[in-house]
Design a protein around this motif. Structure first.
Motif, PDB file in Angstrom:
ATOM      1  N   ARG A   1       1.909  16.124   0.620  1.00  0.00           N
ATOM      2  CA  ARG A   1       1.647  17.550   0.386  1.00  0.00           C
ATOM      3  C   ARG A   1       0.489  18.040   1.257  1.00  0.00           C
ATOM      4  N   GLN A   2      -0.559  17.243   1.360  1.00  0.00           N
ATOM      5  CA  GLN A   2      -1.712  17.641   2.170  1.00  0.00           C
ATOM      6  C   GLN A   2      -1.337  17.790   3.649  1.00  0.00           C
ATOM      7  N   ILE A   3      -0.572  16.835   4.161  1.00  0.00           N
ATOM      8  CA  ILE A   3      -0.166  16.890   5.567  1.00  0.00           C
ATOM      9  C   ILE A   3       0.753  18.085   5.815  1.00  0.00           C
ATOM     10  N   GLN A   4       1.679  18.363   4.904  1.00  0.00           N
ATOM     11  CA  GLN A   4       2.594  19.490   5.092  1.00  0.00           C
ATOM     12  C   GLN A   4       1.869  20.837   5.026  1.00  0.00           C
ATOM     13  N   LYS A   5       0.735  20.872   4.339  1.00  0.00           N
ATOM     14  CA  LYS A   5      -0.074  22.091   4.300  1.00  0.00           C
ATOM     15  C   LYS A   5      -0.913  22.256   5.562  1.00  0.00           C
ATOM     16  N   GLY A   6      -0.931  21.227   6.418  1.00  0.00           N
ATOM     17  CA  GLY A   6      -1.701  21.298   7.646  1.00  0.00           C
ATOM     18  C   GLY A   6      -3.131  20.827   7.498  1.00  0.00           C
ATOM     19  N   THR A   7      -3.454  20.171   6.364  1.00  0.00           N
ATOM     20  CA  THR A   7      -4.800  19.652   6.150  1.00  0.00           C
ATOM     21  C   THR A   7      -4.802  18.136   6.319  1.00  0.00           C
ATOM     22  N   GLU A   8      -5.967  17.533   6.229  1.00  0.00           N
ATOM     23  CA  GLU A   8      -6.067  16.089   6.337  1.00  0.00           C
ATOM     24  C   GLU A   8      -5.644  15.438   5.022  1.00  0.00           C
ATOM     25  N   ALA A   9      -5.044  14.266   5.114  1.00  0.00           N
ATOM     26  CA  ALA A   9      -4.662  13.517   3.917  1.00  0.00           C
ATOM     27  C   ALA A   9      -5.876  12.729   3.433  1.00  0.00           C
ATOM     28  N   THR A  10      -6.430  13.142   2.307  1.00  0.00           N
ATOM     29  CA  THR A  10      -7.630  12.513   1.765  1.00  0.00           C
ATOM     30  C   THR A  10      -7.379  11.806   0.438  1.00  0.00           C
ATOM     31  N   ALA A  11      -6.177  11.929  -0.123  1.00  0.00           N
ATOM     32  CA  ALA A  11      -5.882  11.325  -1.422  1.00  0.00           C
ATOM     33  C   ALA A  11      -5.989   9.808  -1.335  1.00  0.00           C
ATOM     34  N   ARG A  12      -6.630   9.213  -2.345  1.00  0.00           N
ATOM     35  CA  ARG A  12      -6.738   7.765  -2.440  1.00  0.00           C
ATOM     36  C   ARG A  12      -6.579   7.367  -3.894  1.00  0.00           C
ATOM     37  N   LEU A  13      -6.265   6.112  -4.129  1.00  0.00           N
ATOM     38  CA  LEU A  13      -6.055   5.638  -5.486  1.00  0.00           C
ATOM     39  C   LEU A  13      -7.402   5.441  -6.172  1.00  0.00           C
ATOM     40  N   GLN A  14      -7.495   5.919  -7.399  1.00  0.00           N
ATOM     41  CA  GLN A  14      -8.729   5.806  -8.156  1.00  0.00           C
ATOM     42  C   GLN A  14      -8.983   4.356  -8.554  1.00  0.00           C
ATOM     43  N   ASP A  15     -10.238   3.940  -8.515  1.00  0.00           N
ATOM     44  CA  ASP A  15     -10.605   2.614  -9.004  1.00  0.00           C
ATOM     45  C   ASP A  15     -10.160   2.476 -10.457  1.00  0.00           C
ATOM     46  N   GLY A  16      -9.513   1.373 -10.774  1.00  0.00           N
ATOM     47  CA  GLY A  16      -9.068   1.138 -12.144  1.00  0.00           C
ATOM     48  C   GLY A  16      -7.694   1.683 -12.459  1.00  0.00           C
ATOM     49  N   ALA A  17      -7.023   2.330 -11.499  1.00  0.00           N
ATOM     50  CA  ALA A  17      -5.682   2.870 -11.747  1.00  0.00           C
ATOM     51  C   ALA A  17      -4.664   1.745 -11.932  1.00  0.00           C
ATOM     52  N   LEU A  18      -4.935   0.556 -11.357  1.00  0.00           N
ATOM     53  CA  LEU A  18      -4.075  -0.603 -11.495  1.00  0.00           C
ATOM     54  C   LEU A  18      -4.857  -1.724 -12.160  1.00  0.00           C
ATOM     55  N   SER A  19      -4.179  -2.527 -12.972  1.00  0.00           N
ATOM     56  CA  SER A  19      -4.832  -3.654 -13.634  1.00  0.00           C
ATOM     57  C   SER A  19      -4.311  -4.966 -13.039  1.00  0.00           C
ATOM     58  N   TYR A  20      -5.116  -6.011 -13.169  1.00  0.00           N
ATOM     59  CA  TYR A  20      -4.761  -7.307 -12.581  1.00  0.00           C
ATOM     60  C   TYR A  20      -5.075  -8.414 -13.567  1.00  0.00           C
ATOM     61  N   ALA A  21      -4.248  -9.455 -13.523  1.00  0.00           N
ATOM     62  CA  ALA A  21      -4.429 -10.578 -14.432  1.00  0.00           C
ATOM     63  C   ALA A  21      -5.488 -11.540 -13.933  1.00  0.00           C
ATOM     64  N   GLY A  22      -5.564 -11.683 -12.606  1.00  0.00           N
ATOM     65  CA  GLY A  22      -6.486 -12.643 -12.028  1.00  0.00           C
ATOM     66  C   GLY A  22      -7.718 -11.988 -11.442  1.00  0.00           C
ATOM     67  N   PRO A  23      -8.567 -12.768 -10.745  1.00  0.00           N
ATOM     68  CA  PRO A  23      -9.756 -12.196 -10.109  1.00  0.00           C
ATOM     69  C   PRO A  23      -9.390 -11.265  -8.985  1.00  0.00           C
TER      70      PRO A  23
END
Length: 264
Positions: free
Chosen positions: A240-262
């Motif tokens: 959506r950001q690129i199609q609007k002609g702006t820079e793509a700045t979206a990133r995944l928030q810390d903690g959005a995914l969980s993990y079983a291991g280290p």
């Protein structure tokens, strides 16, 4: 989207000072909000002074603008190094012109094809992210000549990728939250490497975005519906950001995914 202009009024001599003040306050309120809930619609930005965040923690880019993406910006739709905290990108992604003669047997191409997901297809690019305790997340973007072509190609790409990447038995559809102007389908199953895998294919404006997760044995993470929605929203917001002609700045928030291991 509704835009409100500047409120202009004049004070009539016969109106008392108190009445004039009340009228001014009323007009000022109307110009800043179109409803009692306080959501402003007087600018081209999303509602409120601060954009809302989706399940990925990314900033809502606002209404979808369907614009053709040129070859130079195809790779920008993909998440970059650092956009998935804790993950490492395997290699710098390359753009491919789907209408050109392929340079190798493995290079994607629609040369000579005008049906299925190839109809109206322009360019594609893929980025893979790896994590020792989770496996691989693969992002692929296909760009099209129009939003109509992208929407028409979405189901064909879903069928093609599911047949190519997932075993036929045990596939289950995943219901992801609907976003205005998008068409998303997702499926959970077993990958060809005999490990858990999920696949989502999302038409966003003039793009079709594919996310695939896979891995080897216990290194393949099992994703919840909420986690897959976070990944899909991240990718969608960047398109959506690129199609609007702006820079793509979206990133995944810390903690959005969980993990079983280290963490890797």
């Amino acid at each position: 989207m509704k835009f409100t202009g500047n409120a202009r009024f004049t004070t009539v001599r016969t109106v008392t000072t108190a009445a004039a003040l009340a009228a001014a306050l009323l007009l000022t309120g109307c110009s800043s909000s179109d409803s009692d809930d306080g959501k402003s619609k007087s600018s081209g930005k999303s509602e409120g002074s601060k954009p809302e965040s989706g399940p990925s923690g990314t900033t809502d880019p606002g209404p979808l603008v369907a614009a053709r993406i040129d070859a130079a910006r195809v790779v920008s739709v993909l998440p970059g190094d650092g956009d998935l905290p804790g993950w490492r990108i395997s290699a710098a992604p390359s753009p491919y012109d789907l209408q050109q003669e392929p340079r190798s047997r493995t290079e994607p191409s629609c040369r000579g094809k005008a049906t299925g997901w190839c109809k109206g297809a322009l360019h594609t690019s893929t980025a893979q992210f790896n994590r020792p305790d989770a496996g691989t997340v693969e992002f692929t973007v296909h760009t099209y000549e129009s939003a109509q072509a992208a929407t028409a190609a979405q189901q064909a790409l879903l069928t093609d990728r599911a047949q190519l990447e997932l075993l036929p038995d045990g596939q289950q559809k995943i219901a992801l939250p609907a976003r205005e102007g998008e068409r998303t389908d997702a499926v959970r199953g077993t990958g060809k490497l005999r490990s858990p895998s999920v696949l989502s294919v999302n038409a966003v404006g003039t793009t079709v975005l594919t996310i695939r997760t896979f891995g080897l044995g216990t290194a393949a993470k099992t994703y919840t519906d909420t986690e897959l929605a976070a990944l899909t929203t991240l990718f969608s917001d960047r398109s959506r950001q690129i199609q609007k002609g702006t820079e793509a700045t979206a990133r995944l928030q810390d903690g959005a995914l969980s993990y079983a291991g280290p963490k890797g």
